[in-house]
Each structure stands twice: as C-alpha cells, then as structure tokens.
Design a protein around this motif. Structure first.
Motif, short mmCIF file in Angstrom:
data_model
loop_
_atom_site.label_atom_id
_atom_site.label_comp_id
_atom_site.label_asym_id
_atom_site.label_seq_id
_atom_site.Cartn_x
_atom_site.Cartn_y
_atom_site.Cartn_z
N UNK A 96 0.82 -1.21 0.00
CA UNK A 96 0.00 0.00 0.00
C UNK A 96 0.86 1.27 0.00
N UNK A 97 2.00 1.20 0.69
CA UNK A 97 2.87 2.37 0.74
C UNK A 97 4.33 1.90 0.76
N UNK A 98 4.80 1.41 -0.38
CA UNK A 98 6.16 0.85 -0.39
C UNK A 98 7.22 1.95 -0.47
N UNK A 99 8.45 1.60 -0.12
CA UNK A 99 9.57 2.52 -0.32
C UNK A 99 9.75 2.75 -1.82
N UNK A 100 10.42 3.86 -2.15
CA UNK A 100 10.65 4.18 -3.56
C UNK A 100 11.36 3.02 -4.25
N UNK A 101 12.34 2.48 -3.53
CA UNK A 101 13.06 1.33 -4.07
C UNK A 101 13.11 0.20 -3.03
N UNK A 102 12.68 -0.97 -3.43
CA UNK A 102 12.74 -2.12 -2.54
C UNK A 102 13.86 -3.04 -3.02
N UNK A 103 14.79 -3.34 -2.12
CA UNK A 103 15.88 -4.24 -2.46
C UNK A 103 15.70 -5.55 -1.70
N UNK A 104 15.68 -6.62 -2.45
CA UNK A 104 15.47 -7.94 -1.85
C UNK A 104 16.77 -8.72 -1.94
N UNK A 105 17.31 -9.08 -0.79
CA UNK A 105 18.50 -9.93 -0.77
C UNK A 105 18.10 -11.31 -0.28
N UNK A 106 18.21 -12.27 -1.16
CA UNK A 106 17.83 -13.62 -0.76
C UNK A 106 19.03 -14.53 -0.95
N UNK A 107 19.40 -15.21 0.12
CA UNK A 107 20.55 -16.11 0.07
C UNK A 107 20.21 -17.38 0.84
N UNK A 108 19.89 -18.41 0.10
CA UNK A 108 19.47 -19.65 0.74
C UNK A 108 20.50 -20.75 0.48
N UNK A 109 20.81 -21.45 1.53
CA UNK A 109 21.74 -22.57 1.38
C UNK A 109 20.97 -23.79 0.87
N UNK A 110 19.80 -23.98 1.45
CA UNK A 110 18.91 -25.06 1.02
C UNK A 110 17.49 -24.56 1.08
N UNK A 111 16.65 -25.00 0.14
CA UNK A 111 15.22 -24.85 0.37
C UNK A 111 14.48 -26.05 -0.20
N UNK A 112 13.41 -26.44 0.47
CA UNK A 112 12.66 -27.61 0.04
C UNK A 112 11.55 -27.20 -0.93
N UNK A 113 10.90 -28.19 -1.53
CA UNK A 113 9.89 -27.87 -2.55
C UNK A 113 8.67 -27.21 -1.91
N UNK A 114 8.43 -27.51 -0.65
CA UNK A 114 7.31 -26.88 0.03
C UNK A 114 7.57 -25.37 0.18
#
Lengths: 188, 126
Positions: B51-69
């Motif tokens: 509804x009121x996001x920052x001008x720029x959204x930075x997403x840092x995603x660093x996963x070692x493992x993730x399952x299918x779920x």
C-alpha cells in the motif's frame, strides 16, 4: 505373498551404511537424521556439489515420507509405530543411495506409478518445464509441496527413480523408492 | 509500519523485512515441514507494505537449502513483489548462490522466468 519388513530392511542394507532407520517418521526424527547425515558428509570431506545434492534429496525424501504416510495395516499397528517408515542411506565410492519405504493402500499404486514413470521418461529440460508448471499452477496442499518433491529429486540427481511395490496383504503394499546421487556429472 | 525480524533456525531462514529503508532479507535454510505457516506472516506483511512501499525495494535472498514446500511460498513472496514493482515503486531481487551451486542458480533462474521483477544473480564464495 507377504514379506517381512525386516527382510526388506536387510535386503536394502548393502554397501557402506551411513544411516538406517525404521520407525515413526516425525519432524524431530527428520531433524536428527539431517544433522547426522550432514556431519557425516563433512567428515568425508565430500565435494560441496555432492554434499548439497545428497542433503537436498534427503530432505525431499524424508518430507515426502512424512507427508504421505497415512495409515498402516491393522495387524502391523500392534507391533510398530503409527507413522511407520524406513530409511537407508548407503555409500558406494562416491555414489550415495537413499532408500525410503512406506505402506500405501492399493488404490495409490496406479497414480504413483504413472507419476514416476512419466518423470522417468523426461529429459532434464522437460523436468525443468514440469517443475515450473507445477510451481505456478498447483495450489500448495495441506500435505506439503503440491507434488514437486519427486520432480525435484529427479531434476537434481539426473537419475531415474527406481521403485517397487511389495504386496503386504490384499489392501496394503509397501512402496520403496531408491534414489541415486552419483558424481558422474560433477567436475572436481 | 512494524518491521519483521525473525531469527533463523536449522530449518527456517533469518528474515528481516524493513518498510522504512525498503530492505527485505531472507538468509539461511528453508526446509520446514510446514512452510505455509512460516511464510504466511511474510506474505501478509508484503500485502500491507504494498500500500505504501519505499521508492526502491531491495530484496536480498541467500538460501543454502530450500525444500519444494518452501519453493511455492517463495513464489508467493515474489508475486507480492511483482505487484509492488507494477506500481511506481521499483523492486530488485538479488538472488545469491554459493559458487558451484548450479542447482541454486537454476532455481533463481526459474523464478526470474516466472516473475516480472529484475533479478540479479550474485555468486558468493562458499
């Protein structure tokens, strides 16, 4: 003809056994098994590619078991845990084999078999397409990943899924899945 | 808007969602049996943030493992980010993967092909 789980367990128990378990499949058990395997892989100084693949496949295999064990034969229930499954992880040179087993009712055989057979005919590129298709289009089920587990295992290992249904009685079969993680395609 | 800070466990990632600076970080392992339960607060937060996001959204995603779920839940998170990116706000997703981890790189590329948000694939040392 019936079989005994003990015989089956012994039969699968070949090569260097890293882990062997039969009993209730619970989240706590899954934690313990994952921790144990991870420290063994570290001890072997295993290449990170293999280590991650083995770990990933074990996660999916165990959670498949956990989500899909629903009932066990009545005459079995007296002797064993209600969420009964078996797990074996063996190592042969740099090849790891993860075997899981659980009871399924006869009506589950056909859909499960056709799913595995389909996966086994697909190329890597086709598996990727199927994975994305399921990811985008299937709702996540209460049971878990919405059918991505086996596709993910096939995609990550590049190997076919070996399976077997052993008849226990008229109603129940024991479903065994063998997954091989081999290092043939790994550059060292 | 309240930020979300969740400490990681052996089965769930560390999560920091900050509306003020538009920084979204997910790090670690994501292999819970019930991933919907874990990700629901994140998806709800993003729905509100939208509804009121920052001008720029930075997403840092660093996963070692993730399952299918988790993979389905991560897609749900990315879909919310896609909605935000459709508006005036800008979103970029930095997908980190450990060197040699081709499976994790491919997983990022899968999402990149599904979600209309700019992705950056960033290799990190193990």
């Amino acid at each position: 003809m019936s079989f005994t789980v003990q015989d089956l367990y012994t039969e699968l128990n070949e090569g260097d056994v890293l882990l062997a378990y039969k009993g209730s499949i619970t989240p706590e058990l899954i934690n313990d098994v994952l921790d144990a395997l991870e420290s063994k892989l570290m001890d072997f100084n295993e290449h990170s590619k293999i280590r991650k693949k083995v770990y990933n496949v074990l996660v999916e295999s165990l959670q498949n078991l956990y989500h899909h064990i629903d009932e066990i034969p009545l005459d079995f229930a007296d002797q064993l845990d209600p969420r009964f499954g078996i797990l074996l992880v063996t190592k042969n040179d740099n090849n790891y084999k993860i075997s899981t087993g659980n009871f399924v009712t006869a009506d589950k055989i056909k859909p499960l078999k056709s799913k595995i057979e389909k996966i086994n005919t697909l190329s890597n590129e086709e598996l990727k397409g199927l994975y994305k298709d399921i990811l985008v289009n299937n709702k996540i089920s209460e049971k878990g990943g919405g059918g991505l587990g086996l596709v993910d295992i096939a995609r990550k290992t590049g190997n076919i899924l070996e399976y077997e249904f052993k008849s226990f009685d008229n109603k129940y079969f024991f479903f065994i899945l063998n997954v091989l993680v081999s290092d043939l395609n790994i550059n060292r | 808007m309240q930020s979300i800070d969740i400490e990681g466990t052996s089965k769930t990632p560390t999560v920091n969602l900050n509306a003020e600076n538009g920084l979204i970080e997910i790090n670690g392992r994501s292999i819970p049996e019930n991933s919907v339960e874990f990700y629901k607060p994140l998806v709800d937060w993003l729905e509100e943030y939208k509804k009121l996001p920052a001008e720029k959204t930075t997403v840092n995603i660093q996963l070692e493992y993730f399952n299918t779920s988790s993979s389905k839940c991560i897609l749900d998170v990315f879909k919310k980010l896609e909605d935000i990116n459709k508006g005036d706000a800008e979103v970029v997703i930095n997908w980190h993967y450990e060197e040699d981890d081709e499976d994790m790189l491919e997983a990022g590329e899968d999402y990149e092909s599904i979600i209309r948000v700019p992705f950056k694939m960033i290799e990190v040392a193990e």
